[in-house]
Scaffold this motif. Structure first.
Motif, PDB file in Angstrom:
ATOM      1  N   LEU A 137     -17.874  -8.696 114.864  1.00 22.20           N
ATOM      2  CA  LEU A 137     -19.223  -9.194 114.613  1.00 22.20           C
ATOM      3  C   LEU A 137     -19.372  -9.789 113.219  1.00 22.20           C
ATOM      4  O   LEU A 137     -20.376 -10.433 112.921  1.00 22.20           O
ATOM      5  N   GLY A 138     -18.378  -9.564 112.362  1.00 18.11           N
ATOM      6  CA  GLY A 138     -18.394 -10.153 111.027  1.00 18.11           C
ATOM      7  C   GLY A 138     -17.863 -11.571 111.054  1.00 18.11           C
ATOM      8  O   GLY A 138     -17.490 -12.105 112.106  1.00 18.11           O
ATOM      9  N   PRO A 139     -17.816 -12.230 109.896  1.00 19.82           N
ATOM     10  CA  PRO A 139     -17.319 -13.605 109.844  1.00 19.82           C
ATOM     11  C   PRO A 139     -15.855 -13.679 110.288  1.00 19.82           C
ATOM     12  O   PRO A 139     -15.048 -12.815 109.917  1.00 19.82           O
ATOM     13  N   ALA A 140     -15.526 -14.656 111.079  1.00 18.55           N
ATOM     14  CA  ALA A 140     -14.136 -14.856 111.497  1.00 18.55           C
ATOM     15  C   ALA A 140     -13.281 -15.190 110.276  1.00 18.55           C
ATOM     16  O   ALA A 140     -13.686 -15.993 109.420  1.00 18.55           O
ATOM     17  N   GLN A 141     -12.116 -14.577 110.191  1.00 20.42           N
ATOM     18  CA  GLN A 141     -11.230 -14.774 109.046  1.00 20.42           C
ATOM     19  C   GLN A 141     -10.155 -15.820 109.365  1.00 20.42           C
ATOM     20  O   GLN A 141      -9.800 -16.024 110.534  1.00 20.42           O
ATOM     21  N   PRO A 142      -9.637 -16.501 108.356  1.00 23.92           N
ATOM     22  CA  PRO A 142      -8.561 -17.474 108.599  1.00 23.92           C
ATOM     23  C   PRO A 142      -7.392 -16.817 109.330  1.00 23.92           C
ATOM     24  O   PRO A 142      -6.940 -15.731 108.947  1.00 23.92           O
ATOM     25  N   GLY A 143      -6.935 -17.438 110.388  1.00 24.54           N
ATOM     26  CA  GLY A 143      -5.812 -16.922 111.137  1.00 24.54           C
ATOM     27  C   GLY A 143      -6.157 -15.817 112.126  1.00 24.54           C
ATOM     28  O   GLY A 143      -5.268 -15.303 112.813  1.00 24.54           O
ATOM     29  N   GLN A 144      -7.431 -15.451 112.202  1.00 22.86           N
ATOM     30  CA  GLN A 144      -7.821 -14.389 113.135  1.00 22.86           C
ATOM     31  C   GLN A 144      -7.631 -14.884 114.573  1.00 22.86           C
ATOM     32  O   GLN A 144      -8.185 -15.906 114.974  1.00 22.86           O
ATOM     33  N   LYS A 145      -6.838 -14.144 115.334  1.00 30.95           N
ATOM     34  CA  LYS A 145      -6.495 -14.596 116.679  1.00 30.95           C
ATOM     35  C   LYS A 145      -7.517 -14.172 117.730  1.00 30.95           C
ATOM     36  O   LYS A 145      -7.688 -14.862 118.736  1.00 30.95           O
ATOM     37  N   LEU A 146      -8.163 -13.044 117.510  1.00 39.89           N
ATOM     38  CA  LEU A 146      -9.164 -12.551 118.468  1.00 39.89           C
ATOM     39  C   LEU A 146     -10.550 -12.747 117.869  1.00 39.89           C
ATOM     40  O   LEU A 146     -10.923 -12.067 116.908  1.00 39.89           O
ATOM     41  N   VAL A 147     -11.285 -13.675 118.416  1.00 40.50           N
ATOM     42  CA  VAL A 147     -12.606 -14.019 117.883  1.00 40.50           C
ATOM     43  C   VAL A 147     -13.640 -13.865 118.998  1.00 40.50           C
ATOM     44  O   VAL A 147     -13.476 -14.435 120.087  1.00 40.50           O
ATOM     45  N   ALA A 148     -14.686 -13.105 118.739  1.00 39.10           N
ATOM     46  CA  ALA A 148     -15.773 -12.952 119.711  1.00 39.10           C
ATOM     47  C   ALA A 148     -16.658 -14.186 119.666  1.00 39.10           C
ATOM     48  O   ALA A 148     -17.202 -14.527 118.606  1.00 39.10           O
ATOM     49  N   THR A 149     -16.794 -14.838 120.800  1.00 41.37           N
ATOM     50  CA  THR A 149     -17.618 -16.055 120.885  1.00 41.37           C
ATOM     51  C   THR A 149     -18.513 -15.978 122.116  1.00 41.37           C
ATOM     52  O   THR A 149     -18.013 -16.060 123.235  1.00 41.37           O
ATOM     53  N   PRO A 150     -19.840 -15.764 121.909  1.00 38.37           N
ATOM     54  CA  PRO A 150     -20.560 -15.505 120.653  1.00 38.37           C
ATOM     55  C   PRO A 150     -20.227 -14.113 120.089  1.00 38.37           C
ATOM     56  O   PRO A 150     -19.699 -13.271 120.795  1.00 38.37           O
ATOM     57  N   GLY A 151     -20.590 -13.911 118.848  1.00 38.10           N
ATOM     58  CA  GLY A 151     -20.387 -12.622 118.207  1.00 38.10           C
ATOM     59  C   GLY A 151     -19.981 -12.765 116.764  1.00 38.10           C
ATOM     60  O   GLY A 151     -20.613 -12.216 115.859  1.00 38.10           O
ATOM     61  N   ALA A 152     -18.903 -13.514 116.507  1.00 39.54           N
ATOM     62  CA  ALA A 152     -18.401 -13.666 115.145  1.00 39.54           C
ATOM     63  C   ALA A 152     -19.481 -14.246 114.233  1.00 39.54           C
ATOM     64  O   ALA A 152     -20.130 -15.236 114.577  1.00 39.54           O
ATOM     65  N   GLY A 153     -19.677 -13.584 113.102  1.00 41.88           N
ATOM     66  CA  GLY A 153     -20.643 -14.061 112.119  1.00 41.88           C
ATOM     67  C   GLY A 153     -22.076 -13.649 112.359  1.00 41.88           C
ATOM     68  O   GLY A 153     -22.946 -13.937 111.537  1.00 41.88           O
ATOM     69  N   THR A 154     -22.350 -12.963 113.483  1.00 36.66           N
ATOM     70  CA  THR A 154     -23.736 -12.556 113.742  1.00 36.66           C
ATOM     71  C   THR A 154     -24.119 -11.317 112.945  1.00 36.66           C
ATOM     72  O   THR A 154     -25.298 -11.080 112.692  1.00 36.66           O
ATOM     73  N   ASN A 155     -23.108 -10.509 112.576  1.00 39.08           N
ATOM     74  CA  ASN A 155     -23.359  -9.297 111.784  1.00 39.08           C
ATOM     75  C   ASN A 155     -24.473  -8.442 112.392  1.00 39.08           C
ATOM     76  O   ASN A 155     -25.375  -7.975 111.676  1.00 39.08           O
ATOM     77  N   VAL A 156     -24.422  -8.263 113.703  1.00 41.90           N
ATOM     78  CA  VAL A 156     -25.410  -7.398 114.368  1.00 41.90           C
ATOM     79  C   VAL A 156     -25.361  -6.027 113.709  1.00 41.90           C
ATOM     80  O   VAL A 156     -24.284  -5.433 113.577  1.00 41.90           O
ATOM     81  N   PRO A 157     -26.503  -5.471 113.264  1.00 42.61           N
ATOM     82  CA  PRO A 157     -26.489  -4.166 112.607  1.00 42.61           C
ATOM     83  C   PRO A 157     -25.972  -3.073 113.533  1.00 42.61           C
ATOM     84  O   PRO A 157     -26.433  -2.930 114.666  1.00 42.61           O
ATOM     85  N   LEU A 158     -24.996  -2.302 113.035  1.00 45.79           N
ATOM     86  CA  LEU A 158     -24.454  -1.165 113.773  1.00 45.79           C
ATOM     87  C   LEU A 158     -25.098   0.123 113.284  1.00 45.79           C
ATOM     88  O   LEU A 158     -25.286   0.325 112.086  1.00 45.79           O
ATOM     89  N   TRP A 159     -25.424   0.983 114.229  1.00 42.47           N
ATOM     90  CA  TRP A 159     -25.931   2.325 113.958  1.00 42.47           C
ATOM     91  C   TRP A 159     -25.024   3.305 114.682  1.00 42.47           C
ATOM     92  O   TRP A 159     -24.655   3.064 115.836  1.00 42.47           O
ATOM     93  N   LEU A 160     -24.687   4.405 114.029  1.00 47.37           N
ATOM     94  CA  LEU A 160     -23.957   5.459 114.718  1.00 47.37           C
ATOM     95  C   LEU A 160     -24.945   6.534 115.146  1.00 47.37           C
ATOM     96  O   LEU A 160     -25.809   6.952 114.364  1.00 47.37           O
ATOM     97  N   LEU A 161     -24.818   6.961 116.389  1.00 43.86           N
ATOM     98  CA  LEU A 161     -25.696   7.968 116.963  1.00 43.86           C
ATOM     99  C   LEU A 161     -24.909   9.249 117.158  1.00 43.86           C
ATOM    100  O   LEU A 161     -23.697   9.226 117.417  1.00 43.86           O
ATOM    101  N   GLY A 162     -25.593  10.376 117.083  1.00 42.95           N
ATOM    102  CA  GLY A 162     -24.879  11.631 117.302  1.00 42.95           C
ATOM    103  C   GLY A 162     -25.796  12.798 117.553  1.00 42.95           C
ATOM    104  O   GLY A 162     -26.998  12.751 117.263  1.00 42.95           O
ATOM    105  N   SER A 163     -25.200  13.851 118.110  1.00 43.26           N
ATOM    106  CA  SER A 163     -25.912  15.116 118.300  1.00 43.26           C
ATOM    107  C   SER A 163     -25.085  16.266 117.746  1.00 43.26           C
ATOM    108  O   SER A 163     -25.383  17.431 117.988  1.00 43.26           O
ATOM    109  N   SER A 164     -24.009  15.916 117.015  1.00 44.74           N
ATOM    110  CA  SER A 164     -23.166  16.931 116.373  1.00 44.74           C
ATOM    111  C   SER A 164     -22.781  16.401 114.992  1.00 44.74           C
ATOM    112  O   SER A 164     -23.448  15.517 114.455  1.00 44.74           O
ATOM    113  N   LEU A 165     -21.684  16.908 114.422  1.00 50.19           N
ATOM    114  CA  LEU A 165     -21.322  16.535 113.060  1.00 50.19           C
ATOM    115  C   LEU A 165     -20.339  15.370 112.997  1.00 50.19           C
ATOM    116  O   LEU A 165     -20.166  14.755 111.945  1.00 50.19           O
ATOM    117  N   PHE A 166     -19.689  15.032 114.107  1.00 49.23           N
ATOM    118  CA  PHE A 166     -18.622  14.034 114.088  1.00 49.23           C
ATOM    119  C   PHE A 166     -19.140  12.675 113.626  1.00 49.23           C
ATOM    120  O   PHE A 166     -18.619  12.079 112.676  1.00 49.23           O
TER     121      PHE A 166
END
Length: 327
Positions: A137-166
């Protein structure tokens, strides 16, 4: 708000989806910041299994509120598929999409195998998948072979969810915001939030800890009516703890009084941080929860059988929160 998109007894999946849209529009008008939906599978009472599709539908029916997942259960999906789906949503609704991630399957073992075939899950998979999603979801890097399209460069905010300590520790290590599922598993709430804050490392995403706390709410004009309406949730919770999941049932007068001690304790433990009552009681309970946890946001969960009374409950809760902050 977190919505499980409950299917009601006597109702249909289509009606549950329609109520989800009504609810999102309503809480947007009340000034809520986000509206998240949870991924569950093979459960007759929950209609949000195709979470990304429903996020797009709700985002298209609203204007400003952030719409997201609470969460996408990452063991069920390849990171690239998630990146492409949420990258597409981010391109359609810029600045309005959240991607909350959980490490539980959100279903039974048989259904998980149906979702991911013969994949064998290990403890290392979730952190690795989260970091892969960050890269995709971050900016595609030079030479990056696996690129999410759409996705790359969108920087969708990630949240981690949990009900324990992990996930608390992982969110702290990666410098990501953290949401604790105290709406159904409140036992480790304080410990997880404190651990997250103690271990937090600033990142390019976040310079200091940021916590959402799940909060079940059933509000009505009086305490007695709220208790009556909450009996739908009590019945659903009892079904969860006894392995008899079903549709959201209508309320029943005196439901808790007809249970044995073990059943009542199981429901009360599940809903230990719930705010159930009239305006004054709800305000007090929400204020206590916010103060004890230091939460940056409360994420309300409100399952009431009657859709109109659900919206009224959210009105009352919003007024109670405003009154509490004003005080």
């Amino acid at each position: 708000m977190l919505d499980l998109v409950a299917v009601r007894e006597g109702g249909t999946v289509a009606q549950a989806l329609q109520l989800a849209v009504r609810t999102a529009q309503h809480v947007e008008s009340l000034g809520f910041t986000r509206y998240w939906m949870a991924e569950h599978h093979n459960m007759p009472g929950i209609a949000s299994s195709s979470t990304a599709v429903l996020i797009g539908h709700v985002a298209g029916a609203t204007q400003l509120i952030r719409v997201g997942s609470g969460g996408i259960m990452l063991p069920n999906h390849a990171p690239l598929v998630v990146a492409e789906a949420f990258g597409t949503l981010a391109e359609l609704y810029p600045g309005r999409i959240d991607l909350g991630l959980g490490r539980a399957p959100g279903t039974d073992g048989m259904t998980m195998r149906a979702l991911r075939r013969d994949r064998v899950e290990t403890e290392e998979d979730f952190p690795r998948d989260v970091m892969e999603l960050q890269r995709l979801l971050g900016p595609a890097q030079p030479g990056q072979k696996l690129v999410a399209t759409p996705g790359a460069g969108t920087n969708v905010p990630l949240w981690l969810l949990g009900s324990s300590l992990f996930s608390a520790q992982l969110a702290a290590h990666l410098g990501l915001p953290y949401a604790f599922a105290s709406h159904f598993a409140p036992r480790m709430l304080q410990q997880a939030v404190q651990l997250y804050r103690d271990l937090f490392k600033p990142s390019a995403t976040l310079d200091k800890p940021y916590v959402i706390v799940g909060a079940p709410v059933i509000a009505a004009p009086t305490d007695s009516e709220a208790e009556f309406l909450a009996s739908s949730t009590y019945q659903r919770v009892l079904g969860i703890v006894t392995g008899k999941r079903g549709l959201l049932p209508p309320p029943v007068e005196g439901f808790m009084e007809g249970l044995n001690m073990a059943e009542r304790q199981a429901i009360e433990g599940f809903l230990a941080v719930a705010s159930i009552g009239g305006p004054e009681r709800v305000q007090q309970r929400l204020q206590i929860l916010a103060e004890h946890t230091g939460a940056d946001e409360l994420m309300l969960v409100c399952d009431i059988y009657d859709g109109d009374l659900r919206l009224r409950s959210l009105d009352i809760a919003a007024q109670a929160l405003r009154a509490g902050y004003a005080g």
